[in-house]
Write a protein that holds these residues in place. Structure first.
Motif, PDB file in Angstrom:
ATOM      1  N   LEU B 236       0.853  -1.203   0.000  1.00  0.00           N
ATOM      2  CA  LEU B 236       0.000   0.000   0.000  1.00  0.00           C
ATOM      3  C   LEU B 236       0.878   1.238   0.000  1.00  0.00           C
ATOM      4  N   LEU B 237       0.358   2.275  -0.607  1.00  0.00           N
ATOM      5  CA  LEU B 237       1.119   3.504  -0.760  1.00  0.00           C
ATOM      6  C   LEU B 237       1.393   4.163   0.594  1.00  0.00           C
ATOM      7  N   ASP B 238       0.402   4.117   1.477  1.00  0.00           N
ATOM      8  CA  ASP B 238       0.627   4.698   2.804  1.00  0.00           C
ATOM      9  C   ASP B 238       0.596   3.594   3.847  1.00  0.00           C
ATOM     10  N   HIS B 270       5.622   2.843   2.954  1.00  0.00           N
ATOM     11  CA  HIS B 270       4.672   1.838   2.447  1.00  0.00           C
ATOM     12  C   HIS B 270       4.380   0.784   3.508  1.00  0.00           C
ATOM     13  N   VAL B 292      -9.436  -2.002  -4.814  1.00  0.00           N
ATOM     14  CA  VAL B 292      -9.304  -0.721  -5.521  1.00  0.00           C
ATOM     15  C   VAL B 292     -10.622   0.047  -5.429  1.00  0.00           C
ATOM     16  N   GLY B 295     -11.233   2.090  -2.517  1.00  0.00           N
ATOM     17  CA  GLY B 295     -10.423   3.296  -2.403  1.00  0.00           C
ATOM     18  C   GLY B 295      -9.107   3.096  -1.703  1.00  0.00           C
ATOM     19  N   LEU B 296      -8.670   1.877  -1.607  1.00  0.00           N
ATOM     20  CA  LEU B 296      -7.374   1.620  -0.944  1.00  0.00           C
ATOM     21  C   LEU B 296      -6.237   1.878  -1.925  1.00  0.00           C
ATOM     22  N   PRO B 297      -5.159   2.526  -1.469  1.00  0.00           N
ATOM     23  CA  PRO B 297      -4.068   2.888  -2.393  1.00  0.00           C
ATOM     24  C   PRO B 297      -3.133   1.726  -2.681  1.00  0.00           C
ATOM     25  N   VAL B 298      -3.590   0.801  -3.491  1.00  0.00           N
ATOM     26  CA  VAL B 298      -2.776  -0.393  -3.785  1.00  0.00           C
ATOM     27  C   VAL B 298      -1.653  -0.028  -4.758  1.00  0.00           C
ATOM     28  N   LEU B 299      -0.400  -0.288  -4.319  1.00  0.00           N
ATOM     29  CA  LEU B 299       0.762   0.016  -5.161  1.00  0.00           C
ATOM     30  C   LEU B 299       1.186  -1.223  -5.935  1.00  0.00           C
TER      31      LEU B 299
END
Lengths: 325, 321
Positions: B236-238, B270, B292, B295-299
């Motif tokens: 995850l991005l954050d 991350h 996705v 709204g989860l920031p999946v990297l």
């Protein structure tokens, strides 16, 4: 093949003989172990240095004998003296060869199996199609062939005796036979102990113990038997004891290569025979003479060496077991 | 595929100690079979029984249909054995070494000349033909040893630790040689504890521990059997790992959700979440869509491959007999 031969209307082409004539090399190298051992043994300078040193030592010894002889009162121009020198040269060469055969021959075979174990090549050999018999016999043949080379190389030195006289062809023949039989016996002993022991060191100790026992130990044993003679001379023992003593003495002699060589020469000189002679004993009770048949020692010794050596080789083959338990 | 090498309840006992215990394995024709296990697990003992050096206490083994107990000579004909040591003779050149062993396999002198050249070519030692064996490097000796096992064109090669003690280059050369031999139609049964070799070249693996076979099959099969689910690593991005946890908790097919202790190196911002997931590819795709969509920031979204070390660690218990 037999089918075509049977149905063919015309006479079959004569088959080649089952065993095509082979060269000595082909015969020897049919056994891979012989081929490998001979290659390794004759590689480089070692084998030739050994041979040269051996011949030099022997020549030096003969020169020494000759010098000693010349400095004595004997004359080279006197036939009996010259014959004596001939006997000395011959005896000296054969004596050195006997020592060599007794104490160096075992060294050629003592590592035969044990060193394969130590080098861990033994396992490799056991997974090939090489038979136990081919391995043991190959080691034996290659060791014996080098000994044969050493003995053959000394033949010219032995032949000096012919120049001087005093040595009969029978003596040369018997001496060579005895040396070969002894070489076989001690090679076989080396092989047997090599197959018995895990390490070459252990095999070496046992083999030399065996060689010392037969060459030195037995003559020591001869003494008590020889000493019994004077003990009995005051009071002649019964006939069977006398006969037993004669044969026991003879038996001890024919178990020892050096004693056999000397005794054979004595028999040859005193009894003028190569094979068979008799000795006469007197029955102490009736005083009747009894004729005791005896063989010249080389004959029973050769049989003894071949039999014991053969048994040792067989045992070595049995010891080289392919599958461990 | 037919089975070319087989053991049936093979057992070797030394007094109280059992070195190989009721071991049954099958090697398929043409396979490269990796025989893996810790030191002292009974690999060498098994191989010594297969190569007719050691008599089994119980059980049977067959190579190309020949019993090691009843027809050892026939077994010797079809196997090439390389032990875990290199047996050297002093005073022997490379070609003489091969010549001697070829002769021990009853190959005629005329054929041997040709054969030795071919073998040396195969193991890339033709240029060292006339050198003394003991001047060769370890890797070269190992290749010579391998050439020796091929002298009589055996169907099965039994190799004990062929790559042990070699430098990386020599190891890779041996590995490539084994692949080449496999292409030539040889079945290769080799023991190792270098798991990278197993992962890269073996078509079949057997794992042995304390004298017992604890797992056998192809690597993929073994992985499937040991881990019936797949593991997904979601980066995850954050650092909002909790969002994923709550989104996935109790969802169909999700077995467990873990937050990885450490973020990937140099990316401390991350977070990584590992999800054990039972489902096919479509289900995995649906899962990603949901994340996705939420709204989860999946990297990154990837499936973790279990390597052979995981398999090894999972099936063995660290018992050394």
């Amino acid at each position: 093949m037999s089918d075509t031969a049977a149905t063919a209307p015309h006479p079959a082409v004569p088959r080649p003989p089952k065993r095509a004539p082979r060269s000595l090399r082909a015969w020897l190298t049919r056994n891979p172990v012989v081929l490998k051992e001979l290659r390794s043994r004759m590689r480089g300078a070692r084998a030739f240095v050994v041979l040269t040193v051996y011949l030099l030592l022997m020549s030096a010894f003969i020169t020494l004998l000759y010098t000693v002889y010349l400095s004595s009162n004997a004359s080279v121009y006197s036939r009996p003296d010259r014959m004596l020198l001939g006997k000395f040269v011959f005896g000296g060469v054969v004596g050195i060869e006997a020592l060599l055969v007794c104490f160096i021959t075992p060294a050629f075979t003592v590592g035969a199996i044990a060193s394969e174990r130590e080098r861990q090549t033994y396992d490799l050999l056991r997974t090939t199609l090489l038979s136990e018999r081919a391995l043991v016999l190959g080691k034996l043949v290659s060791a014996l062939s080098y000994v044969l080379l050493l003995l053959a190389a000394a033949l010219p030195l032995q032949s000096l005796a012919f120049l001087l006289g005093g040595v009969a062809p029978e003596e040369v023949f018997i001496a060579t036979l005895l040396l070969m039989a002894t070489a076989f016996l001690f090679s076989a002993a080396g092989l047997f102990f090599s197959s018995l022991m895990r390490r070459t060191l252990g095999a070496t100790i046992l083999t030399y113990a065996f060689a010392l026992l037969t060459t030195v130990g037995l003559p020591v044993l001869l003494f008590p038997v020889a000493l019994l003679g004077p003990v009995f001379s005051y009071n002649t023992p019964p006939l069977f004891v006398q006969a037993a003593l004669v044969y026991a003495f003879g038996l001890l002699i024919v178990m020892n290569p050096v004693a056999t060589l000397i005794a054979t020469e004595l028999v040859l000189v005193n009894e003028q025979t190569v094979f068979y002679f008799t000795t006469t004993l007197y029955d102490p009770v009736t005083n009747n003479p009894v004729v005791l048949p005896l063989f010249s020692p080389w004959l029973p010794f050769t049989l003894f060496a071949l039999a014991v050596g053969g048994v040792l080789v067989l045992l070595a083959i049995l010891n080289v077991r392919r599958i461990e338990n | 595929m037919s089975v070319i090498l087989e053991t049936q309840s093979l057992t070797k006992r030394y007094g109280q100690f059992t070195a190989v215990n009721d071991l049954s394995l099958q090697v398929e024709q043409g396979a490269i079979y990796g025989f893996v296990g810790p030191n002292g697990a009974g690999k060498t003992t098994t191989m010594r029984m297969l190569t007719t050096l050691l008599r089994p206490t119980a059980g049977e083994a067959f190579v190309a249909g020949h019993s090691v107990r009843r027809a050892p000579q026939a077994v010797r004909r079809v196997i090439g054995y390389m032990p875990d040591f290199f047996g050297v003779y002093d005073d022997m050149t490379v070609w003489e070494y091969l010549d001697f062993f070829a002769a021990c396999y009853q190959i005629g002198e005329a054929q041997r000349q040709h054969l030795i050249n071919d073998l040396l070519e195969l193991v890339d030692l033709a240029h060292r033909r006339d050198d003394q064996v003991d001047t060769l490097s370890r890797g070269m000796k190992q290749r010579l040893c391998l050439a020796r096992t091929l002298a009589h064109d055996p169907q099965v090669l039994i190799l004990d630790e062929p790559a042990s003690g070699l430098d990386p280059r020599a190891r890779i050369e041996i590995r490539e040689l084994l692949m080449e031999l496999s292409r030539m139609g040889k079945t290769i049964f080799f023991s190792t504890h270098i798991l990278a070799d197993v992962a890269e070249i073996c078509t079949q693996v057997g794992i042995v521990e304390a004298g017992r076979l604890v797992a056998q099959g192809s690597l993929a099969e073994m992985q499937r059997r040991l881990r019936p689910h797949r593991t997904l690593a979601i980066t995850l991005l954050d650092r909002g790992a909790e969002g994923v946890q709550s989104a996935l908790f109790g969802r169909d097919g999700v077995l467990s959700v873990r937050v990885a202790d450490q973020a990937p190196q140099g990316q401390a911002e991350h977070a990584v979440v590992e999800v054990d997931f039972a489902g096919d590819d479509a289900a995995v795709s649906a899962l990603l869509r949901e994340l996705v969509g939420a709204g989860l920031p999946v990297l990154r979204f990837a499936e973790t491959m279990h390597d052979v070390e995981d398999v090894f660690m999972q099936v063995t218990k660290g018992i050394v007999s």
